[in-house]
Design a protein around this motif. Structure first.
Motif, PDB file in Angstrom:
ATOM      1  N   MET A  63     -62.784  -1.493   6.148  1.00  0.00           N
ATOM      2  CA  MET A  63     -62.795  -0.025   6.239  1.00  0.00           C
ATOM      3  C   MET A  63     -61.395   0.516   6.526  1.00  0.00           C
ATOM      4  O   MET A  63     -60.983   1.529   5.971  1.00  0.00           O
ATOM      5  N   THR A  64     -60.664  -0.170   7.398  1.00  0.00           N
ATOM      6  CA  THR A  64     -59.300   0.272   7.707  1.00  0.00           C
ATOM      7  C   THR A  64     -58.419   0.216   6.469  1.00  0.00           C
ATOM      8  O   THR A  64     -57.728   1.191   6.138  1.00  0.00           O
ATOM      9  N   ASP A  65     -58.448  -0.916   5.762  1.00  0.00           N
ATOM     10  CA  ASP A  65     -57.624  -1.067   4.557  1.00  0.00           C
ATOM     11  C   ASP A  65     -58.025  -0.074   3.473  1.00  0.00           C
ATOM     12  O   ASP A  65     -57.172   0.552   2.831  1.00  0.00           O
ATOM     13  N   THR A  66     -59.343   0.065   3.264  1.00  0.00           N
ATOM     14  CA  THR A  66     -59.846   0.924   2.193  1.00  0.00           C
ATOM     15  C   THR A  66     -59.468   2.381   2.414  1.00  0.00           C
ATOM     16  O   THR A  66     -58.938   3.051   1.519  1.00  0.00           O
ATOM     17  N   PHE A  67     -59.720   2.891   3.611  1.00  0.00           N
ATOM     18  CA  PHE A  67     -59.469   4.307   3.866  1.00  0.00           C
ATOM     19  C   PHE A  67     -57.985   4.596   4.108  1.00  0.00           C
ATOM     20  O   PHE A  67     -57.522   5.716   3.849  1.00  0.00           O
ATOM     21  N   ALA A  68     -57.250   3.600   4.575  1.00  0.00           N
ATOM     22  CA  ALA A  68     -55.797   3.787   4.684  1.00  0.00           C
ATOM     23  C   ALA A  68     -55.200   3.958   3.294  1.00  0.00           C
ATOM     24  O   ALA A  68     -54.321   4.806   3.079  1.00  0.00           O
ATOM     25  N   HIS A  69     -55.684   3.166   2.353  1.00  0.00           N
ATOM     26  CA  HIS A  69     -55.212   3.278   0.970  1.00  0.00           C
ATOM     27  C   HIS A  69     -55.641   4.618   0.368  1.00  0.00           C
ATOM     28  O   HIS A  69     -54.847   5.299  -0.298  1.00  0.00           O
ATOM     29  N   ILE A  74     -53.641   6.859   9.909  1.00  0.00           N
ATOM     30  CA  ILE A  74     -54.576   7.609  10.751  1.00  0.00           C
ATOM     31  C   ILE A  74     -55.968   7.627  10.126  1.00  0.00           C
ATOM     32  O   ILE A  74     -56.983   7.408  10.804  1.00  0.00           O
ATOM     33  N   GLY A  75     -56.028   7.883   8.810  1.00  0.00           N
ATOM     34  CA  GLY A  75     -57.324   7.893   8.120  1.00  0.00           C
ATOM     35  C   GLY A  75     -58.000   6.541   8.187  1.00  0.00           C
ATOM     36  O   GLY A  75     -59.217   6.443   8.417  1.00  0.00           O
ATOM     37  N   GLY A  76     -57.214   5.481   8.007  1.00  0.00           N
ATOM     38  CA  GLY A  76     -57.762   4.132   8.097  1.00  0.00           C
ATOM     39  C   GLY A  76     -58.280   3.832   9.488  1.00  0.00           C
ATOM     40  O   GLY A  76     -59.338   3.220   9.654  1.00  0.00           O
ATOM     41  N   ALA A  77     -57.544   4.271  10.509  1.00  0.00           N
ATOM     42  CA  ALA A  77     -57.948   4.031  11.893  1.00  0.00           C
ATOM     43  C   ALA A  77     -59.235   4.786  12.236  1.00  0.00           C
ATOM     44  O   ALA A  77     -60.110   4.264  12.930  1.00  0.00           O
ATOM     45  N   ILE A  78     -59.356   6.010  11.728  1.00  0.00           N
ATOM     46  CA  ILE A  78     -60.554   6.816  12.030  1.00  0.00           C
ATOM     47  C   ILE A  78     -61.805   6.166  11.449  1.00  0.00           C
ATOM     48  O   ILE A  78     -62.792   5.921  12.160  1.00  0.00           O
ATOM     49  N   PHE A  79     -61.777   5.864  10.157  1.00  0.00           N
ATOM     50  CA  PHE A  79     -62.962   5.286   9.520  1.00  0.00           C
ATOM     51  C   PHE A  79     -63.107   3.799   9.845  1.00  0.00           C
ATOM     52  O   PHE A  79     -64.222   3.268   9.858  1.00  0.00           O
ATOM     53  N   GLY A  80     -61.990   3.139  10.109  1.00  0.00           N
ATOM     54  CA  GLY A  80     -62.046   1.740  10.523  1.00  0.00           C
ATOM     55  C   GLY A  80     -62.541   1.588  11.940  1.00  0.00           C
ATOM     56  O   GLY A  80     -62.836   0.472  12.389  1.00  0.00           O
ATOM     57  N   THR A  81     -62.635   2.694  12.660  1.00  0.00           N
ATOM     58  CA  THR A  81     -63.211   2.710  14.005  1.00  0.00           C
ATOM     59  C   THR A  81     -64.658   3.203  13.967  1.00  0.00           C
ATOM     60  O   THR A  81     -65.554   2.584  14.555  1.00  0.00           O
ATOM     61  N   PHE A  82     -64.899   4.293  13.249  1.00  0.00           N
ATOM     62  CA  PHE A  82     -66.219   4.930  13.252  1.00  0.00           C
ATOM     63  C   PHE A  82     -67.310   4.032  12.659  1.00  0.00           C
ATOM     64  O   PHE A  82     -68.325   3.748  13.322  1.00  0.00           O
ATOM     65  N   ILE A  83     -67.114   3.553  11.452  1.00  0.00           N
ATOM     66  CA  ILE A  83     -68.167   2.777  10.770  1.00  0.00           C
ATOM     67  C   ILE A  83     -68.467   1.459  11.484  1.00  0.00           C
ATOM     68  O   ILE A  83     -69.636   1.155  11.757  1.00  0.00           O
ATOM     69  N   THR A 127     -62.797  -1.045  19.065  1.00  0.00           N
ATOM     70  CA  THR A 127     -62.743  -1.010  17.604  1.00  0.00           C
ATOM     71  C   THR A 127     -61.471  -0.329  17.121  1.00  0.00           C
ATOM     72  O   THR A 127     -60.848  -0.767  16.143  1.00  0.00           O
ATOM     73  N   LEU A 128     -61.069   0.728  17.811  1.00  0.00           N
ATOM     74  CA  LEU A 128     -59.805   1.403  17.469  1.00  0.00           C
ATOM     75  C   LEU A 128     -58.638   0.437  17.638  1.00  0.00           C
ATOM     76  O   LEU A 128     -57.739   0.375  16.784  1.00  0.00           O
ATOM     77  N   LEU A 129     -58.645  -0.324  18.733  1.00  0.00           N
ATOM     78  CA  LEU A 129     -57.589  -1.312  18.956  1.00  0.00           C
ATOM     79  C   LEU A 129     -57.562  -2.337  17.827  1.00  0.00           C
ATOM     80  O   LEU A 129     -56.485  -2.662  17.302  1.00  0.00           O
ATOM     81  N   LEU A 130     -58.728  -2.819  17.417  1.00  0.00           N
ATOM     82  CA  LEU A 130     -58.797  -3.816  16.343  1.00  0.00           C
ATOM     83  C   LEU A 130     -58.318  -3.227  15.019  1.00  0.00           C
ATOM     84  O   LEU A 130     -57.684  -3.915  14.218  1.00  0.00           O
ATOM     85  N   SER A 131     -58.621  -1.953  14.790  1.00  0.00           N
ATOM     86  CA  SER A 131     -58.162  -1.294  13.565  1.00  0.00           C
ATOM     87  C   SER A 131     -56.641  -1.205  13.547  1.00  0.00           C
ATOM     88  O   SER A 131     -55.999  -1.442  12.512  1.00  0.00           O
ATOM     89  N   ILE A 132     -56.061  -0.870  14.692  1.00  0.00           N
ATOM     90  CA  ILE A 132     -54.600  -0.803  14.792  1.00  0.00           C
ATOM     91  C   ILE A 132     -53.992  -2.185  14.616  1.00  0.00           C
ATOM     92  O   ILE A 132     -52.978  -2.358  13.914  1.00  0.00           O
TER      93      ILE A 132
END
Length: 262
Positions: A145-151, A176-185, A205-210
């Motif tokens: 999710m982080t990679d997909t939405f960051a792209h 930022i977009g990747g972190a948001i969706f990579g945290t939420f989902i 999850t936010l930490l892992l996304s970062i």
């Protein structure tokens, strides 16, 4: 784009059944991927000069001992210090027998560092599957999710460069977009399956996304150091194993520490 989609579908067709089945088929599949990743990292080094064949063989053998250490039905993140010591010994000792132009201390340290880092992370990947498949799905969701939405956000609204000297195409907006969706989902998935304190899980999850994004940048820096676009060509349109696992490997390391406190 078509080539990229097809190779992704083929990878999913192969990997999803192995993930579901687990056990020895999963161990074998991950081991094969780990060896390909190890070959990719050695191949980068060989852009400067060839590493002796006997060293590569010894490296792969001792590397696999790390990857497969304690994985059969184990649910503990424990690497036997003896397999690490053996890897160091086997790869360091030859510097006294080879000409420095063929194999020197820098080569040895490069291979030892690669063996330990990749060996431990692929080992922990299998341990997570042993503990609970949902933990592995959770980590995969974070990185995907982080990679997909960051792209997505980077290409649609990206304006300010995140780290231009390392990866010119990555943007702050994408991050930022990747972190948001990579945290939420992934947080929704984790709370649905395991429960827990909402704030704690979201922060983890936010930490892992970062961390996943940092892993991507670290591997991008390695590629830039050796002036290559991709680590390999095993997945057309995607690159090599390490191009796909860069974010995941870093996330696995950090989550293996965090999980002991959950």
């Amino acid at each position: 784009m078509k080539k990229r989609v097809i190779s992704a579908i083929v990878a999913l067709i192969i990997c999803i059944p192995l993930l579901i089945i687990g056990g020895y088929p999963f161990y074998i599949g991950v081991s094969i991927l780990s060896v390909i990743g190890y070959y990719e990292i050695i191949n980068l080094r060989e852009r400067e000069r060839k590493i002796p064949l006997v060293i590569k063989i010894l490296g792969i053998i001792t590397y696999l001992l790390i990857v497969l250490d304690n994985v059969v039905k184990s649910n503990m993140f424990l690497i036997d210090y003896k397999v690490l010591a053996l890897n160091v010994f086997v790869l360091m000792l030859p510097i006294i027998f080879f000409d420095r132009k063929k194999y020197n201390v820098n080569d040895a340290l490069y291979m030892i560092g690669s063996s330990i880092f990749l060996g431990i992370t692929f080992n922990f990947l299998m341990i997570f599957r042993n503990i609970d498949i949902n933990y592995l799905i959770y980590i995969l969701l974070v990185t995907i999710m982080t990679d997909t939405f960051a792209h997505f956000f980077g290409t649609k609204i990206g304006k300010y460069k995140l780290c231009p000297k390392v990866s010119p195409n990555k943007t702050i907006e994408g991050s930022i977009g990747g972190a948001i969706f990579g945290t939420f989902i992934p947080s929704v998935f984790y709370l649905t399956v395991f429960g827990g304190n909402v704030l704690v899980i979201v922060l983890i999850t936010l930490l892992l996304s970062i961390v996943a994004q940092c892993g991507d940048l670290v591997f991008s820096s390695i590629k830039r150091e050796y002036d290559v676009k991709d680590f390999g060509k095993i997945m057309p349109g995607h690159g090599g194993v390490l191009d796909r696992f860069d974010s995941l490997l870093f996330s696995i390391l950090i989550f293996s520490i965090i999980i002991s406190y959950l």
